[in-house]
Design a protein around this motif. Structure first.
Motif, PDB file in Angstrom:
ATOM      1  N   GLY A  60       0.797  -1.217   0.000  1.00 28.98           N
ATOM      2  CA  GLY A  60       0.000   0.000   0.000  1.00 28.98           C
ATOM      3  C   GLY A  60       0.830   1.267   0.000  1.00 28.98           C
ATOM      4  O   GLY A  60       0.316   2.352  -0.253  1.00 28.98           O
ATOM      5  N   THR A  61       2.117   1.142   0.322  1.00 31.35           N
ATOM      6  CA  THR A  61       3.010   2.303   0.287  1.00 31.35           C
ATOM      7  C   THR A  61       4.322   1.918  -0.409  1.00 31.35           C
ATOM      8  O   THR A  61       4.758   0.763  -0.325  1.00 31.35           O
ATOM      9  CB  THR A  61       3.366   2.830   1.691  1.00 31.35           C
ATOM     10  OG1 THR A  61       4.185   1.864   2.362  1.00 31.35           O
ATOM     11  CG2 THR A  61       2.113   3.147   2.509  1.00 31.35           C
ATOM     12  N   GLY A 102       4.707   3.694  -7.123  1.00 28.02           N
ATOM     13  CA  GLY A 102       4.934   4.805  -6.195  1.00 28.02           C
ATOM     14  C   GLY A 102       4.880   6.151  -6.890  1.00 28.02           C
ATOM     15  O   GLY A 102       4.351   7.125  -6.345  1.00 28.02           O
ATOM     16  N   VAL A 103       5.399   6.212  -8.112  1.00 26.60           N
ATOM     17  CA  VAL A 103       5.316   7.459  -8.898  1.00 26.60           C
ATOM     18  C   VAL A 103       3.852   7.754  -9.218  1.00 26.60           C
ATOM     19  O   VAL A 103       3.377   8.882  -9.045  1.00 26.60           O
ATOM     20  CB  VAL A 103       6.162   7.359 -10.197  1.00 26.60           C
ATOM     21  CG1 VAL A 103       5.928   8.584 -11.083  1.00 26.60           C
ATOM     22  CG2 VAL A 103       7.646   7.212  -9.868  1.00 26.60           C
ATOM     23  N   ALA A 104       3.116   6.734  -9.655  1.00 22.63           N
ATOM     24  CA  ALA A 104       1.700   6.910 -10.009  1.00 22.63           C
ATOM     25  C   ALA A 104       0.870   7.360  -8.814  1.00 22.63           C
ATOM     26  O   ALA A 104      -0.095   8.125  -8.976  1.00 22.63           O
ATOM     27  CB  ALA A 104       1.136   5.610 -10.582  1.00 22.63           C
ATOM     28  N   ARG A 105       1.224   6.919  -7.610  1.00 19.56           N
ATOM     29  CA  ARG A 105       0.490   7.319  -6.401  1.00 19.56           C
ATOM     30  C   ARG A 105       0.942   8.663  -5.852  1.00 19.56           C
ATOM     31  O   ARG A 105       0.426   9.128  -4.844  1.00 19.56           O
ATOM     32  CB  ARG A 105       0.667   6.254  -5.309  1.00 19.56           C
ATOM     33  CG  ARG A 105      -0.073   4.977  -5.556  1.00 19.56           C
ATOM     34  CD  ARG A 105      -0.105   4.083  -4.332  1.00 19.56           C
ATOM     35  NE  ARG A 105       1.208   3.685  -3.882  1.00 19.56           N
ATOM     36  CZ  ARG A 105       1.589   2.437  -3.623  1.00 19.56           C
ATOM     37  NH1 ARG A 105       0.732   1.453  -3.758  1.00 19.56           N
ATOM     38  NH2 ARG A 105       2.796   2.162  -3.220  1.00 19.56           N
ATOM     39  N   GLY A 106       1.950   9.255  -6.485  1.00 20.68           N
ATOM     40  CA  GLY A 106       2.444  10.548  -6.030  1.00 20.68           C
ATOM     41  C   GLY A 106       3.457  10.459  -4.895  1.00 20.68           C
ATOM     42  O   GLY A 106       3.794  11.475  -4.292  1.00 20.68           O
ATOM     43  N   GLU A 107       3.959   9.282  -4.610  1.00 18.99           N
ATOM     44  CA  GLU A 107       4.951   9.121  -3.547  1.00 18.99           C
ATOM     45  C   GLU A 107       6.352   9.498  -4.017  1.00 18.99           C
ATOM     46  O   GLU A 107       7.245   9.682  -3.191  1.00 18.99           O
ATOM     47  CB  GLU A 107       4.937   7.680  -3.034  1.00 18.99           C
ATOM     48  CG  GLU A 107       3.620   7.320  -2.347  1.00 18.99           C
ATOM     49  CD  GLU A 107       3.572   5.858  -1.971  1.00 18.99           C
ATOM     50  OE1 GLU A 107       3.876   5.540  -0.803  1.00 18.99           O
ATOM     51  OE2 GLU A 107       3.234   5.029  -2.843  1.00 18.99           O
ATOM     52  N   LEU A 108       6.538   9.580  -5.308  1.00 20.22           N
ATOM     53  CA  LEU A 108       7.764  10.080  -5.919  1.00 20.22           C
ATOM     54  C   LEU A 108       7.352  11.114  -6.960  1.00 20.22           C
ATOM     55  O   LEU A 108       6.254  11.034  -7.508  1.00 20.22           O
ATOM     56  CB  LEU A 108       8.550   8.949  -6.597  1.00 20.22           C
ATOM     57  CG  LEU A 108       9.199   7.913  -5.678  1.00 20.22           C
ATOM     58  CD1 LEU A 108       9.754   6.752  -6.505  1.00 20.22           C
ATOM     59  CD2 LEU A 108      10.311   8.546  -4.854  1.00 20.22           C
ATOM     60  N   PRO A 109       8.213  12.067  -7.251  1.00 21.87           N
ATOM     61  CA  PRO A 109       7.851  13.113  -8.214  1.00 21.87           C
ATOM     62  C   PRO A 109       7.550  12.544  -9.601  1.00 21.87           C
ATOM     63  O   PRO A 109       8.146  11.546 -10.018  1.00 21.87           O
ATOM     64  CB  PRO A 109       9.104  13.998  -8.271  1.00 21.87           C
ATOM     65  CG  PRO A 109       9.890  13.675  -7.047  1.00 21.87           C
ATOM     66  CD  PRO A 109       9.546  12.263  -6.691  1.00 21.87           C
ATOM     67  N   PRO A 110       6.640  13.210 -10.321  1.00 27.33           N
ATOM     68  CA  PRO A 110       6.376  12.790 -11.699  1.00 27.33           C
ATOM     69  C   PRO A 110       7.682  12.812 -12.504  1.00 27.33           C
ATOM     70  O   PRO A 110       8.544  13.657 -12.293  1.00 27.33           O
ATOM     71  CB  PRO A 110       5.406  13.849 -12.232  1.00 27.33           C
ATOM     72  CG  PRO A 110       4.847  14.520 -11.024  1.00 27.33           C
ATOM     73  CD  PRO A 110       5.877  14.396  -9.942  1.00 27.33           C
TER      74      PRO A 110
END
Length: 179
Positions: A67-68, A128-136
């Motif tokens: 989930g993260t 993680g990128v898609a969920r916004g946990e890493l920058p686009p």
């Protein structure tokens, strides 16, 4: 199939004792008691047999999906740390890397197998990128190098301890750098 298990077991023993170069089809046949013709029916080359033996102990990870991104990376890197801290996996991994530097057949097989193992972690990072946990625009391959590299370096170069605590510190520092 008993002969397959006997062949892979003999190959692993020979790899640990003598290294890749000495793990020939002939040596495996002698050690396992399985005929060379039987071995060649399943493996068309020494490289294919050795890689299959490696694969029997160096398995590709499953997708954790906690989930993260942090949770996923911790689960994957903890598994990687565990693999790097035990035998025969570590010795086999370093032997394969060495063989890949010297032999084009091993290089091709190693790249293919490494790619298979990297698929999961690259998907985790992309998620993680898609969920916004890493920058686009974050390159998942760069993140993979940044989280896996320190574990490998510590084990192969500095001979330090590679454990879950170290894996956690690496993940947290890499994710903090991206924030």
């Amino acid at each position: 199939m008993r002969s397959r298990a006997a062949v892979l077991g003999a190959a692993l023993e020979l790899l640990a004792e003598r290294g890749i170069t000495a793990t020939t089809i002939e040596a495996v046949a002698e050690r396992s008691g399985v005929a060379k013709t039987t071995i060649y029916r399943q493996w068309d080359s020494q490289a294919a047999l050795v890689l299959d033996a490696f694969g029997s102990v160096l398995r590709a990870p499953a997708d954790p999906d906690t989930g993260t991104l942090r949770g996923d990376l911790l689960e994957l890197l903890t598994g990687y740390a565990h693999a790097l801290s035990r035998k025969p996996a570590t010795g086999l991994l370093f032997a394969l890397i060495d063989a890949a530097e010297r032999d084009p057949a091993f290089a091709t097989l190693h790249r293919r197998e490494a790619g298979n193992r990297h698929t999961v972690i690259l998907a985790v990072i992309a998620r993680g990128v898609a969920r916004g946990e890493l920058p686009p625009g974050t390159d998942p391959a760069d993140v993979l190098d940044l989280v896996a590299g320190p574990l490998f370096h510590r084990r192969a170069v500095s001979a330090g301890t590679v454990d879950s605590g170290f894996a956690e510190r690496v993940v947290d520092r890499v994710l903090a750098a991206y924030r």
